[in-house]
Design a protein around this motif. Structure first.
Motif, PDB file in Angstrom:
ATOM      1  N   LEU A  81       0.970  -1.135  -0.081  1.00 20.25           N
ATOM      2  CA  LEU A  81       0.037  -0.012   0.008  1.00 20.25           C
ATOM      3  C   LEU A  81       0.651   1.283   0.010  1.00 20.25           C
ATOM      4  O   LEU A  81       1.869   1.321   0.597  1.00 20.25           O
ATOM      5  CB  LEU A  81      -0.929   0.121   1.268  1.00 20.25           C
ATOM      6  N   CYS A  82       0.197   2.210  -0.597  1.00 22.41           N
ATOM      7  CA  CYS A  82       0.914   3.615  -0.702  1.00 22.41           C
ATOM      8  C   CYS A  82      -0.180   4.702  -0.012  1.00 22.41           C
ATOM      9  O   CYS A  82      -1.188   4.607  -0.881  1.00 22.41           O
ATOM     10  CB  CYS A  82       1.617   4.107  -1.854  1.00 22.41           C
ATOM     11  N   CYS A  83       0.049   5.031   1.111  1.00 19.80           N
ATOM     12  CA  CYS A  83      -0.831   6.231   1.881  1.00 19.80           C
ATOM     13  C   CYS A  83      -0.387   7.386   1.917  1.00 19.80           C
ATOM     14  O   CYS A  83       0.221   7.822   2.895  1.00 19.80           O
ATOM     15  CB  CYS A  83      -1.504   5.370   3.115  1.00 19.80           C
ATOM     16  N   PRO A  84      -0.475   8.249   1.149  1.00 20.74           N
ATOM     17  CA  PRO A  84       0.118   9.564   0.844  1.00 20.74           C
ATOM     18  C   PRO A  84      -0.462  10.702   1.961  1.00 20.74           C
ATOM     19  O   PRO A  84       0.104  11.947   1.894  1.00 20.74           O
ATOM     20  CB  PRO A  84       0.342   9.868  -0.427  1.00 20.74           C
ATOM     21  N   PHE A  85      -1.738  10.180   2.472  1.00 18.77           N
ATOM     22  CA  PHE A  85      -2.358  11.059   3.312  1.00 18.77           C
ATOM     23  C   PHE A  85      -2.218  10.930   4.889  1.00 18.77           C
ATOM     24  O   PHE A  85      -2.012   9.568   5.148  1.00 18.77           O
ATOM     25  CB  PHE A  85      -3.709  11.004   3.010  1.00 18.77           C
ATOM     26  N   SER A  86      -2.353  11.931   5.412  1.00 16.15           N
ATOM     27  CA  SER A  86      -2.150  11.882   7.038  1.00 16.15           C
ATOM     28  C   SER A  86      -3.574  11.611   7.756  1.00 16.15           C
ATOM     29  O   SER A  86      -3.444  10.999   8.798  1.00 16.15           O
ATOM     30  CB  SER A  86      -1.564  13.062   7.677  1.00 16.15           C
ATOM     31  N   ARG A  87      -4.725  12.024   7.082  1.00 16.84           N
ATOM     32  CA  ARG A  87      -5.895  11.745   7.703  1.00 16.84           C
ATOM     33  C   ARG A  87      -6.825  11.114   6.833  1.00 16.84           C
ATOM     34  O   ARG A  87      -6.584  11.503   5.562  1.00 16.84           O
ATOM     35  CB  ARG A  87      -6.553  13.348   8.142  1.00 16.84           C
TER      36      ARG A  87
END
Length: 518
Positions: free
Chosen positions: A88-94
């Motif tokens: 997974l790539c999750c570039p968001f913090s929220r």
């Protein structure tokens, strides 16, 4: 056709804007459908389709902060259980609450998750779950940089609902957008996916049904919905192939073509060949006198009417023709503007007409709206983008659907805007989009074939006093023409589909389809 088949047929015709899709989903939630349950159902269908496209392998998944990211995370979980190596790539913090819960569970399963994208580089394919429908702002750093970097990798990419960065309605990229190889559109077709400018981003698009009740769809869109997508069954249901056992040629329609010049002789021939394939009972073709031998040799069944010529070889005047003796007239291909007065004469007649090419260029000189508003009979305009701009210089074309709707409403004509995704509108605002085509049709003369084909169908329809709506008939011609191009390209490659060759594939298309029963 059983109920399930009927529902899918109706579903594939529906096209929605972002606002409409939002309202339809809200009806589901207001009726008691839990958001979490819907996400599970959607993601389950997505997982099944993705598993059919790619065997177990390395998959990189881009996760957004909203429910599109939630869908992606449920897909990640399901593919993990099916033996895929998921990263997974999750570039968001929220994240939205439901999405955050799925992310937490994915991590608990040992699925790798990072904020940077480089660890996805070795993937066999990617899943794009960054943004769903409704995005209106341009992508900003670092997301735009991530999208650009991913596009450079040239990996297969499956976008969920629509490629991230694409405007749901116009199909334009919002700064930049994912260039998907597959787009799995969720629930209902989004308008942006059927716009010409979206095609380089969408790849192969298909609909993933998650059982939205037709009643909820029609409650928001109306019955029938204003914007609809042409299907093969729908097109074929309007094709007037059935002929009474006792009939004659004039009952099968009499079409007059007015086309051609010494400079553009091929325009008359190609329009005639298109009309021949329509099955029209009688075909008359008015051309400059010097073209008569050539047309007679290629279309021996047609009545070729030689006309006096200008010095440039255009039609100077029509012979003593009673235009009211024809069921319909198709005018324009190859005429040149030296025949502008001929177009005026046709427009002043009481016949239903199809106007194309130089017929449209002449019309733009008269004043499009004022001229057409005076006509009582049906007018069908078939411009390409350049001709459309000359006809309607004040209409913006950011959205092709909105543009043809405005043009049709202002003129009282049916307007068919050519392109990779033909858009057609009636004066009442009903709009159709033909979803398939081929670059093979980007050849001189292919539009002339469509003019003849449409004119022939129109003449037959009027002669038989058929109840087939003219908008349906127009979409049938557009679909038939496009499918012939696709079949020709399959047989001869995109390089081998000149306009003359195209005419040879019109009848095989009809022969390949069985007329559906509704």
């Amino acid at each position: 056709m059983n109920f399930s088949e009927f529902r899918l047929e109706q579903l594939h015709r529906v096209i929605v804007t972002a606002e409409q899709m939002r309202s339809i989903e809200q009806r589901l939630f207001d009726s008691g459908m839990p958001v979490a349950a819907l996400m599970e159902k959607v993601a389950g269908r997505l997982s099944d389709r993705i598993a059919n496209l790619f065997p177990p392998c390395k998959v990189g998944i881009l996760v957004g902060s909203g429910h599109n990211g939630g869908d992606a995370l449920v897909v990640a979980r399901e593919l993990h259980f099916r033996g895929y190596e998921v990263r997974l790539c999750c570039p968001f913090s929220r994240f939205k609450e439901l999405t955050a819960s799925h992310l937490q569970y994915a991590k608990s399963l040992g699925i790798s998750c990072e904020s940077e994208i480089e660890h996805l580089r070795s993937s066999d394919f990617l899943i794009d779950g960054l943004f769903g429908f409704g995005l209106t702002r341009s992508l900003e750093d670092p997301i735009d940089s991530i999208v650009d970097r991913i596009n450079e990798w040239n990996l297969p990419i499956v976008s969920l609902d629509l490629p991230s960065g694409l405007h749901t309605d116009t199909g334009y990229p919002l700064g930049t957008a994912i260039r998907a190889t597959h787009t799995l559109c969720l629930g209902l077709w989004k308008l942006g996916l059927l716009q010409d400018q979206a095609l380089e981003f969408v790849g192969q698009a298909e609909l993933i049904d998650f059982d939205i009740p037709l009643a909820d769809i029609l409650a928001i869109l109306g019955d029938p919905p204003q914007i609809q997508r042409t299907t093969a069954n729908w097109a074929m249901s309007a094709l007037p192939l059935n002929r009474p056992a006792s009939t004659h040629k004039y009952k099968m329609g009499h079409l007059l073509l007015i086309c051609g010049s010494r400079r553009y002789a091929g325009g008359a021939l190609l329009t005639g060949l298109g009309a021949r394939s329509s099955g029209v009972g009688m075909l008359s073709i008015a051309v400059p006198e010097s073209l008569k031998p050539m047309l007679s040799s290629h279309l021996p069944e047609a009545l070729i009417i030689g006309c006096p010529e200008t010095e440039s070889g255009a039609i100077a005047q029509l012979p003593d023709l009673d235009l009211s003796s024809f069921n319909a007239i198709a005018c324009g291909p190859g005429l040149t503007l030296d025949a502008v007065q001929i177009v005026r004469q046709v427009l002043e007649s009481d016949r239903s007409i199809v106007l194309d090419a130089d017929g449209l260029n002449a019309l733009s000189q008269f004043g499009t709206v004022a001229t057409l508003q005076k006509r009582q009979a049906t007018t069908i305009l078939t411009p390409h983008l350049g001709e459309f701009k000359r006809l309607f210089p004040t209409i913006e074309i950011e959205c092709r659907v909105t543009a043809v709707q405005q043009a049709a409403k202002s003129t009282g004509a049916i307007v068919l805007l050519k392109g990779a995704r033909i858009a057609i509108a009636s004066p009442e605002g009903q709009t159709r989009i033909n979803p398939n085509s081929t670059p093979a049709l980007a050849r001189g003369g292919s539009g002339d074939v469509l003019t003849g084909l449409l004119g022939g169908l129109l003449a037959q329809n009027l002669a038989a006093q058929s109840k087939i709506p003219l908008l349906d008939l127009t979409q049938t011609a557009a679909w038939w023409h496009a499918e012939a191009g696709i079949l020709a390209a399959q047989n001869r490659t995109e390089l081998g589909v000149d306009a003359h060759t195209l005419t040879q594939f019109l009848i095989p298309i009809v022969a390949a389809y069985k007329k559906p029963e509704f």
